[in-house]
Scaffold this active site. Sequence first.
Site, PDB file in Angstrom:
ATOM      1  N   THR A 235       0.864  -1.186   0.000  1.00 28.31           N
ATOM      2  CA  THR A 235       0.000   0.000   0.000  1.00 28.31           C
ATOM      3  C   THR A 235       0.899   1.235   0.000  1.00 28.31           C
ATOM      4  O   THR A 235       2.118   1.108   0.140  1.00 28.31           O
ATOM      5  CB  THR A 235      -0.892   0.046   1.261  1.00 28.31           C
ATOM      6  OG1 THR A 235      -0.054   0.336   2.391  1.00 28.31           O
ATOM      7  CG2 THR A 235      -1.630  -1.253   1.506  1.00 28.31           C
ATOM      8  N   ASP A 236       0.309   2.409  -0.106  1.00 31.64           N
ATOM      9  CA  ASP A 236       1.108   3.635  -0.060  1.00 31.64           C
ATOM     10  C   ASP A 236       1.813   3.791   1.290  1.00 31.64           C
ATOM     11  O   ASP A 236       2.935   4.263   1.370  1.00 31.64           O
ATOM     12  CB  ASP A 236       0.220   4.867  -0.310  1.00 31.64           C
ATOM     13  CG  ASP A 236      -0.223   4.919  -1.767  1.00 31.64           C
ATOM     14  OD1 ASP A 236       0.440   4.237  -2.590  1.00 31.64           O
ATOM     15  OD2 ASP A 236      -1.216   5.608  -2.062  1.00 31.64           O
ATOM     16  N   CYS A 237       1.117   3.359   2.351  1.00 28.18           N
ATOM     17  CA  CYS A 237       1.729   3.485   3.678  1.00 28.18           C
ATOM     18  C   CYS A 237       2.628   2.292   4.015  1.00 28.18           C
ATOM     19  O   CYS A 237       3.542   2.405   4.830  1.00 28.18           O
ATOM     20  CB  CYS A 237       0.657   3.694   4.746  1.00 28.18           C
ATOM     21  SG  CYS A 237      -0.763   2.600   4.572  1.00 28.18           S
ATOM     22  N   TYR A 238       2.331   1.123   3.410  1.00 25.38           N
ATOM     23  CA  TYR A 238       3.129  -0.087   3.651  1.00 25.38           C
ATOM     24  C   TYR A 238       3.554  -0.670   2.303  1.00 25.38           C
ATOM     25  O   TYR A 238       2.952  -1.633   1.814  1.00 25.38           O
ATOM     26  CB  TYR A 238       2.313  -1.131   4.419  1.00 25.38           C
ATOM     27  CG  TYR A 238       1.975  -0.737   5.834  1.00 25.38           C
ATOM     28  CD1 TYR A 238       2.968  -0.748   6.819  1.00 25.38           C
ATOM     29  CD2 TYR A 238       0.677  -0.379   6.191  1.00 25.38           C
ATOM     30  CE1 TYR A 238       2.658  -0.394   8.127  1.00 25.38           C
ATOM     31  CE2 TYR A 238       0.370  -0.017   7.498  1.00 25.38           C
ATOM     32  CZ  TYR A 238       1.369  -0.035   8.458  1.00 25.38           C
ATOM     33  OH  TYR A 238       1.076   0.302   9.752  1.00 25.38           O
ATOM     34  N   PRO A 239       4.602  -0.102   1.668  1.00 28.70           N
ATOM     35  CA  PRO A 239       4.917  -0.497   0.298  1.00 28.70           C
ATOM     36  C   PRO A 239       5.540  -1.891   0.149  1.00 28.70           C
ATOM     37  O   PRO A 239       5.439  -2.502  -0.902  1.00 28.70           O
ATOM     38  CB  PRO A 239       5.914   0.574  -0.155  1.00 28.70           C
ATOM     39  CG  PRO A 239       6.439   1.183   1.092  1.00 28.70           C
ATOM     40  CD  PRO A 239       5.394   1.028   2.142  1.00 28.70           C
TER      41      PRO A 239
END
Lengths: 127, 493
Positions: free
Chosen positions: B127-131
């Site tokens: 994700t954007d927060c957890y790439p």
Amino acid sequence: MMVELIYDSSAVKKPVLVSVALEEGVLMNIIEAEVGAREGRIVVEIDDELADRVVTKFESHGVRVRKLIGTIEKGEACLDCGACISVCPVNVFRKDESERVIAETEKCVRCRICIEVCPVNALSLQE
Amino acid sequence: MKSVDEINEKIRNGSVSVVTAIEMKEIVEELGPEKAAKEVDVVTTGTFGAMCSSGVFFNFGHSDPPIKMQRVWLNDVEAYTGVAAVDAYLGVTQLSETLGMEYGGGHVIEDLLRGKEVELRAIAYGTDCYPRKEIVTEISLDDVNQATMINPRNAYQRYRAATNSSERILRTYMGTLLPNFGNVTYAGVGELSPLNNDPEYRTIGIGTRIFLGGAVGYVIGEGTQHSPPFGTLMVRGNLKEMNAEYMRAATFPGYGTTMFVGIGIPIPILDAEMAKATGVRDEEIETVIIDFGVPRRDRPVLRNVTYAELRSGSVEINGEDVRVSPLSSYRMSGKIAAELKKMIESGKFFLSMPAERIPAKETFRSMKQRDIKVVKSVMTSPAITVSPGITIADASRLLIENGINHLPVVDSAGRLVGIVTSWDIARAVAMKRAETVGDIMTRKVITAFPDDPIEIAARKMDVNNISALPVVNSRGEVIGIVSSEDLSKLLAR
């Protein structure tokens, strides 16, 4: 005493076990039996005092004999739960007053069922 | 009357009188409950058995770049990740994806307690927060932020003992059950077990401080399936403070992995009632022996039994003495009670009253199911059957004309006496030795009953490596046949 009788391809065709039993008038309890393509093996229990005599007799019939001294052994991992107690066919295991599981190994007939039943792999069979 | 505060004061000034539950039985018998309550301040209990409903919440800390673990494995044992990014719950019965039943969640927990490193492997969708999408690393117990043991159901007050009426060995969570009532197994330690010493749950409740796996832990509620007098507890503790001696991974063959968990609970002797309760004996603690030979939820009860009878090593079933195996360790349970006694006497462990009590009445309901599909709804009925006297040639014609592979063989009254398969017929033709079906049929036939759930029929076929079961009624008459094809349509995976 337990002895392992190893038959090669020539001995395997003859009724050696029964011959020895009749000739020596000795009772033998068959514990394990396996027949392979080129070889067979039988583990029998014989009265300790008669063992040497019977072993010599088997050898004269061309059967190789190995005395099995090892029996079931209880290792450090044992939790003293007692799962082994009720599955053993010859009552090797019991609890003592301090709730420890005691193994009377001399009774062991090497069936191995306790080994697979033990939840923490604390039992092994010494060869 | 004594309060827990008064008892704690005695612990502080070193004058507390603590005995184990084993010692308390004698004291109550000798002095009576009134006097015993004056003499004794605390009774320590203990239990050490396989507790499948156990596990640990880990917080692994964040990697760089960070990952929101979608799935995570510790030594190839998967932990549940449906919570925040690097939190996961590892249950003791989860099996290794490479080693199977030899190694499971319990083994990971024991390895960590023994100071070993385990391999952490995780995957994610990014994700954007957890790439980050994957990670592999080695971790030890020191490396994780939290390792909080939360066990939804522990310390069963009593448990149903098990035996097996069937003709084959059963591998169960109650251990190995030998055929034809060959043995009995039971779990729990009766009069030494915590909840049996406080059956009204006056002092064991939410917030009760306990011994858990060698460390201080807490009761956080009644356990799942709590149903007095088969009471259970939900507990929590800090894995980092625990000791591998009291947390032992185990495998029950054919069932899977689990963990022996050590729990000790101190019972404050507030009054004569509590003294009386802790004087309980195995003779008064009843359970039942159930038959695992019937693979249904409601297994038949064979008889009532007390823990004293079970502990004697042999119980009578149908007029025969059957040997009994305990599955919990009395030695370790006693050791836990003694260890807890020492902790209290030396001022290292203080008692706490529950912030809230757990229910003393509760029933355990069964699963709500859409419907239970039974054999009679899927079987072919009537089945094509033959009598033992018909020739091999006639039987083969019947198989071909009807496109079937199994022919139940029945007597003149329609009762099952054997079965022949197309393979039996083929072999008979090749050997040219047999004339009639009766010469070649299998006489020991595995059958199904019309009201058996289809899962049970499927398991029978699996275990016996066969592909059809004649369906018989209570008189042994063949009323149909059910094949693996009939079932596979319904049991699609």
